[in-house]
Design a protein around this motif. Structure first.
Motif, PDB file in Angstrom:
ATOM      1  N   ARG A  67     -29.662  18.441   3.843  1.00  0.00           N
ATOM      2  CA  ARG A  67     -30.267  18.520   2.522  1.00  0.00           C
ATOM      3  C   ARG A  67     -31.445  17.577   2.419  1.00  0.00           C
ATOM      4  N   PHE A  68     -32.308  17.877   1.474  1.00  0.00           N
ATOM      5  CA  PHE A  68     -33.476  17.037   1.240  1.00  0.00           C
ATOM      6  C   PHE A  68     -33.021  15.723   0.633  1.00  0.00           C
ATOM      7  N   PRO A  69     -33.446  14.572   1.171  1.00  0.00           N
ATOM      8  CA  PRO A  69     -32.963  13.284   0.647  1.00  0.00           C
ATOM      9  C   PRO A  69     -33.499  13.007  -0.767  1.00  0.00           C
ATOM     10  N   LEU A  70     -32.672  12.328  -1.544  1.00  0.00           N
ATOM     11  CA  LEU A  70     -33.062  12.005  -2.919  1.00  0.00           C
ATOM     12  C   LEU A  70     -34.159  10.944  -2.979  1.00  0.00           C
ATOM     13  N   GLU A  71     -34.275  10.131  -1.947  1.00  0.00           N
ATOM     14  CA  GLU A  71     -35.263   9.058  -1.986  1.00  0.00           C
ATOM     15  C   GLU A  71     -36.685   9.613  -1.974  1.00  0.00           C
ATOM     16  N   ILE A  72     -36.859  10.763  -1.337  1.00  0.00           N
ATOM     17  CA  ILE A  72     -38.195  11.327  -1.219  1.00  0.00           C
ATOM     18  C   ILE A  72     -38.453  12.224  -2.428  1.00  0.00           C
ATOM     19  N   ARG A  73     -39.534  11.957  -3.108  1.00  0.00           N
ATOM     20  CA  ARG A  73     -39.899  12.759  -4.266  1.00  0.00           C
ATOM     21  C   ARG A  73     -40.969  13.755  -3.860  1.00  0.00           C
ATOM     22  N   VAL A  74     -40.812  14.992  -4.270  1.00  0.00           N
ATOM     23  CA  VAL A  74     -41.783  16.026  -3.959  1.00  0.00           C
ATOM     24  C   VAL A  74     -43.070  15.730  -4.727  1.00  0.00           C
ATOM     25  N   PRO A  75     -44.221  15.734  -4.056  1.00  0.00           N
ATOM     26  CA  PRO A  75     -45.455  15.436  -4.772  1.00  0.00           C
ATOM     27  C   PRO A  75     -45.807  16.532  -5.779  1.00  0.00           C
ATOM     28  N   THR A  76     -46.109  16.126  -6.984  1.00  0.00           N
ATOM     29  CA  THR A  76     -46.479  17.058  -8.046  1.00  0.00           C
ATOM     30  C   THR A  76     -47.735  16.557  -8.738  1.00  0.00           C
ATOM     31  N   GLU A  77     -48.270  17.375  -9.632  1.00  0.00           N
ATOM     32  CA  GLU A  77     -49.457  16.982 -10.375  1.00  0.00           C
ATOM     33  C   GLU A  77     -49.133  16.081 -11.568  1.00  0.00           C
ATOM     34  N   TYR A  78     -47.872  16.040 -11.968  1.00  0.00           N
ATOM     35  CA  TYR A  78     -47.484  15.297 -13.158  1.00  0.00           C
ATOM     36  C   TYR A  78     -46.467  14.224 -12.785  1.00  0.00           C
ATOM     37  N   PRO A  79     -46.401  13.134 -13.551  1.00  0.00           N
ATOM     38  CA  PRO A  79     -45.394  12.105 -13.260  1.00  0.00           C
ATOM     39  C   PRO A  79     -43.994  12.617 -13.578  1.00  0.00           C
ATOM     40  N   PRO A  80     -42.962  12.024 -12.973  1.00  0.00           N
ATOM     41  CA  PRO A  80     -41.599  12.483 -13.229  1.00  0.00           C
ATOM     42  C   PRO A  80     -41.149  12.141 -14.640  1.00  0.00           C
ATOM     43  N   ARG A  81     -40.175  12.882 -15.136  1.00  0.00           N
ATOM     44  CA  ARG A  81     -39.631  12.587 -16.466  1.00  0.00           C
ATOM     45  C   ARG A  81     -38.786  11.328 -16.418  1.00  0.00           C
ATOM     46  N   ASN A  82     -37.940  11.214 -15.387  1.00  0.00           N
ATOM     47  CA  ASN A  82     -37.159   9.991 -15.186  1.00  0.00           C
ATOM     48  C   ASN A  82     -37.878   9.180 -14.114  1.00  0.00           C
ATOM     49  N   ILE A  83     -38.372   8.030 -14.501  1.00  0.00           N
ATOM     50  CA  ILE A  83     -39.160   7.234 -13.570  1.00  0.00           C
ATOM     51  C   ILE A  83     -38.293   6.691 -12.440  1.00  0.00           C
ATOM     52  N   TRP A  84     -37.097   6.269 -12.735  1.00  0.00           N
ATOM     53  CA  TRP A  84     -36.234   5.660 -11.737  1.00  0.00           C
ATOM     54  C   TRP A  84     -34.811   6.158 -11.920  1.00  0.00           C
ATOM     55  N   TYR A  85     -34.161   6.466 -10.797  1.00  0.00           N
ATOM     56  CA  TYR A  85     -32.775   6.921 -10.826  1.00  0.00           C
ATOM     57  C   TYR A  85     -31.895   5.696 -10.608  1.00  0.00           C
ATOM     58  N   TYR A  86     -31.398   5.112 -11.704  1.00  0.00           N
ATOM     59  CA  TYR A  86     -30.707   3.832 -11.640  1.00  0.00           C
ATOM     60  C   TYR A  86     -29.318   3.934 -11.014  1.00  0.00           C
ATOM     61  N   ASP A  87     -28.637   5.071 -11.162  1.00  0.00           N
ATOM     62  CA  ASP A  87     -27.266   5.193 -10.678  1.00  0.00           C
ATOM     63  C   ASP A  87     -27.183   5.698  -9.241  1.00  0.00           C
ATOM     64  N   TYR A  88     -28.298   5.691  -8.515  1.00  0.00           N
ATOM     65  CA  TYR A  88     -28.296   6.231  -7.154  1.00  0.00           C
ATOM     66  C   TYR A  88     -27.535   5.300  -6.211  1.00  0.00           C
ATOM     67  N   VAL A  89     -26.656   5.895  -5.435  1.00  0.00           N
ATOM     68  CA  VAL A  89     -25.920   5.170  -4.394  1.00  0.00           C
ATOM     69  C   VAL A  89     -26.192   5.904  -3.090  1.00  0.00           C
TER      70      VAL A  89
END
Length: 146
Positions: free
Chosen positions: A115-137
């Protein structure tokens, strides 16, 4: 002379009659059928035509044409960029195939279940809605030996 209470009562009665629920003489079955037919025919309704004078109509047509040309130009430039990137990737793959067939086969090996790792964000033209995923383990490696 009329008292304040005598004037107020007819006004309240009139106000209550105005705000009361309208009742129709149509039976509930017929009302249901009318509602269903109106919902079915809603998709076929045409938008109202603009009522413009000749000058405004010409301006509207010019703006519409310019906007569609701008969209087509942007679409063509995006498509040209993607084609250029695809050509570059295929050229790089051919070079890798010439230099090292083993690395080429390793790079193109199918990996099922990966699966695609959560750490890598797909590049888009707009910023993400959630800036940081705080509960990531991060996932724990299963083959860690002690």
């Amino acid at each position: 002379m009329f008292s304040h209470q005598q004037i107020r009562k007819p006004l309240l009665a009139t106000f209550q009659q105005i705000r009361s629920k309208r009742t129709t003489a149509i039976s509930p079955e017929v009302q249901k059928l009318v509602t269903q037919l109106s919902v079915l025919s809603a998709g076929r309704k045409q938008p109202r035509l603009l009522k413009l004078c000749n000058e405004d109509y010409v301006k509207h047509q010019i703006i519409t044409k310019a906007w569609s040309q701008l969209r087509n130009q942007k679409k063509k430039s995006d498509e040209a960029l993607l084609n250029k990137q695809l050509d570059s990737m295929s050229f790089a793959c051919e070079e890798l195939k010439k230099i090292s067939p083993e690395l080429y086969n390793l790079a193109n090996k199918k990996e099922y279940g990966k699966r695609f790792p959560l750490e890598i964000r797909v590049p888009t033209e707009y910023p993400p809605r959630n800036i940081w995923y705080y509960d990531y383990v991060p996932p724990v490696a299963k083959d860690s030996k002690k």
